[in-house]
Design an enzyme around this catalytic site. Sequence first.
Site, PDB file in Angstrom:
ATOM      1  CB  THR A  17       4.615   4.273  -5.100  1.00  0.00           C
ATOM      2  OG1 THR A  17       4.781   4.454  -3.695  1.00  0.00           O
ATOM      3  CG2 THR A  17       5.387   5.324  -5.853  1.00  0.00           C
ATOM      4  CB  VAL A  70      -0.927   0.005   1.243  1.00  0.00           C
ATOM      5  CG1 VAL A  70      -1.740   1.277   1.310  1.00  0.00           C
ATOM      6  CG2 VAL A  70      -1.821  -1.217   1.251  1.00  0.00           C
ATOM      7  CB  CYS A  71       0.915   4.277   0.315  1.00  0.00           C
ATOM      8  SG  CYS A  71       1.087   6.049   0.070  1.00  0.00           S
ATOM      9  CB  THR A  72       5.699   4.940   0.292  1.00  0.00           C
ATOM     10  OG1 THR A  72       5.352   4.826   1.668  1.00  0.00           O
ATOM     11  CG2 THR A  72       5.323   6.306  -0.250  1.00  0.00           C
ATOM     12  N   GLY A  73       4.815   1.510   0.252  1.00  0.00           N
ATOM     13  CA  GLY A  73       5.326   0.160   0.482  1.00  0.00           C
ATOM     14  C   GLY A  73       5.927  -0.421  -0.784  1.00  0.00           C
TER      15      GLY A  73
END
Length: 63
Positions: free
Chosen positions: A44, A24-27
């Site tokens: 991202t 999720v997101c910047t993962g």
Amino acid sequence: MIDHAPAFDWVREAGQSSEWVTSVCTGALVLSAAGLLQGYKATTHWACTDLLSLFGADYNHLY
């Protein structure tokens, strides 16, 4: 300085034996830095899209 290598090693090992690897997101940056997104399209957070290519992932603007 913090040694992040053990964390990336763990992510890499877990990802190589997984059917699905998601984030999720910047993962996505963590997965990419661990080498799990090389040659794959990924997305991202909009502010970090240029960082994906530093780790071998191809940015894919998904709608």
